[in-house]
Design an enzyme around this catalytic site. Structure first.
Site, short mmCIF file in Angstrom:
data_model
loop_
_atom_site.label_atom_id
_atom_site.label_comp_id
_atom_site.label_asym_id
_atom_site.label_seq_id
_atom_site.Cartn_x
_atom_site.Cartn_y
_atom_site.Cartn_z
N TRP A 163 0.70 -1.05 0.38
CA TRP A 163 0.08 0.02 -0.27
C TRP A 163 0.74 1.32 0.00
O TRP A 163 0.77 2.53 -0.58
CB TRP A 163 -0.70 -0.14 1.33
CG TRP A 163 -1.84 -1.51 1.15
CD1 TRP A 163 -1.76 -1.93 2.52
CD2 TRP A 163 -1.76 -2.17 0.29
NE1 TRP A 163 -2.37 -3.52 2.15
CE2 TRP A 163 -2.67 -3.46 0.64
CE3 TRP A 163 -2.45 -1.98 -1.20
CZ2 TRP A 163 -3.28 -3.76 0.34
CZ3 TRP A 163 -3.29 -2.98 -1.70
CH2 TRP A 163 -3.98 -3.65 -0.98
N ASP A 164 2.31 1.04 0.89
CA ASP A 164 2.76 2.74 0.52
C ASP A 164 3.50 2.60 -0.87
O ASP A 164 3.54 3.40 -1.31
CB ASP A 164 3.90 2.07 1.82
CG ASP A 164 3.92 2.82 3.10
OD1 ASP A 164 3.32 3.55 3.48
OD2 ASP A 164 4.86 1.55 3.84
N VAL A 165 3.78 1.10 -1.43
CA VAL A 165 3.71 1.50 -2.86
C VAL A 165 3.40 1.82 -3.78
O VAL A 165 3.54 3.00 -4.50
CB VAL A 165 5.03 0.33 -3.30
CG1 VAL A 165 5.40 0.12 -5.19
CG2 VAL A 165 6.19 -0.50 -2.28
#
Length: 402
Positions: A163-165
């Site tokens: 989700w960060d990426v």
């Protein structure tokens, strides 16, 4: 022949950030040609010393996500430091990307009073402003409860901060879209992107949230099998592991042929009254199919399996460690990677942007030393004199300038 300019050449972006999503957004914009200035508190943010560390103590993690940027360190709690950062944003191209919370002076409303066409991108944990990081967001969405062996009862986190990426790439896309709109209409943009919303949207788009709403079922834990398709891992005689995926009739036919299981497959299909050319039937009877295929893998070495599968249409790959990949041709003979000297880390093969633009991968320069560009950026972008910079450094408003 001169290479064409990258799409964002001439654009300046100020990044006030830490950890993964916002720095990845800034690095992506930098790889597209933007001049990205990362602003950190004096001494560095919470991610400055994040593991892994090189022998000299430099964070490999931090340098990996900040390649090609300029680094400025400022006392973000002081009014004079806040004024410097606000000026860097609004007197430049008026573009800021941040995941910093609780800084009213950095808010879109505060900065828009200085520049009406401001492009402000705020990355959040959750859309209500509450905190959330990749692993807590992931826990709340459902993925850890369908990850891992079928017989496992508890959650299993994946190690990729997906989700960060995804959030960082959505943020970069949003900046590019906002720049395009501003060029067309003169309008700025106030954009917020929450990790949790990215995770929810992805789970929804892939049907994981739609399934229980529409047909009353939910995804089951399958281990290394693939939902709705035939995919399974196998082990060779010498312990090499392979992932095999069969998406089409041809894939299935080729694996049956190479494994010599044609007669057994025909008898099984007739006994069950199914067509293994159908992906649904391959999925329903995956365990039986894996039992037949598995014997062939177990009777051969990894090299023999590799040689046999290489001549087929079957989708397959041998499982490898990060160390094996780093030493192999996927890195050493890949134009995506080029040798980079990173101070504090050493020489290594660093990835460029995965997209190929005009025949090349846009590469990045090394990451800056923390705060190393402070004096140059303030002089170049804000017109501060040597005396101004010396006074600010002495007062502790900016990081030491060397």
């Amino acid at each position: 022949m001169t290479s064409p300019a990258l799409p964002l050449t001439g654009i300046r972006v100020v990044e006030v950030s830490s950890f993964v999503a916002a720095p990845l957004c800034g690095m992506t914009l930098s790889q597209l040609g933007a001049q990205v200035v990362r602003v950190d508190p004096i001494g560095g943010g919470a991610d400055t010393q994040r593991w892994p560390l090189a022998a000299e103590g430099t964070s490999i993690y931090w340098t990996g996500l900040n390649k090609g940027k300029r680094s400025v360190t400022v006392d973000l709690r002081s009014s004079e430091g806040q004024e410097l950062v606000a000026r860097l944003i609004t007197e430049g191209d008026g573009i800021v990307v941040t995941n910093a919370a609780g800084m009213s002076w950095l808010s879109p409303d505060a900065l828009a009073t200085r520049r009406s066409d401001l492009i402000h991108v705020q990355l959040l944990g959750r859309s209500d402003g509450s905190t959330g990081v990749d692993y807590t967001v992931n826990a709340a969405i459902g993925y850890p409860l369908v990850t891992g062996p079928a017989e496992h009862a508890g959650p299993i986190n994946h190690v990729l901060p997906a989700w960060d990426v995804s959030c960082g790439l959505y943020a970069a896309l949003s900046v590019v879209a906002a720049i395009h709109r501003r060029e067309q209409s003169g309008a700025g943009a106030c954009i917020s992107i929450a990790l949790e919303d990215v995770a929810l949207a992805t789970a929804g788009n892939l049907g994981l949230l739609t399934e229980p709403q529409v047909i009353g079922t939910q995804r089951e834990r399958l281990g290394n099998s693939i939902y709705g398709q035939y995919g399974q891992d196998f082990v060779s005689r010498d312990g090499a592991r392979f992932m095999v995926v069969l998406l089409t009739r041809r894939h299935f036919r080729d694996l049956v042929e190479v494994t010599g299981t044609g007669a057994a497959m025909a008898a099984l299909a007739e006994a069950l009254g199914v067509d293994f050319g159908s992906e649904g039937d391959r999925y329903r009877y995956r365990d039986v199919l894996s039992g037949l295929f598995g014997t062939w893998f177990a009777d051969r070495t990894g090299d023999e399996v590799t040689a046999a599968l290489s001549g087929t249409s079957v989708l397959w790959e041998r499982y490898r460690t990060f160390a094996e990949v780093a030493a192999g041709p996927k890195v050493t003979a890949n134009p995506l990677f080029s040798r980079l000297h990173q101070p504090g880390v050493g020489d290594y093969l660093a990835p460029a942007m995965p997209a190929v633009l005009d025949g090349v991968h846009p590469a990045s320069a090394a990451a800056p030393g923390l705060g190393v560009d402070t004096a140059d950026v303030l002089a170049e972008y804000l017109g501060l004199t040597d005396a101004d910079i010396s006074r600010l450094a002495t007062a502790g408003t900016i990081g030491a300038t060397g």
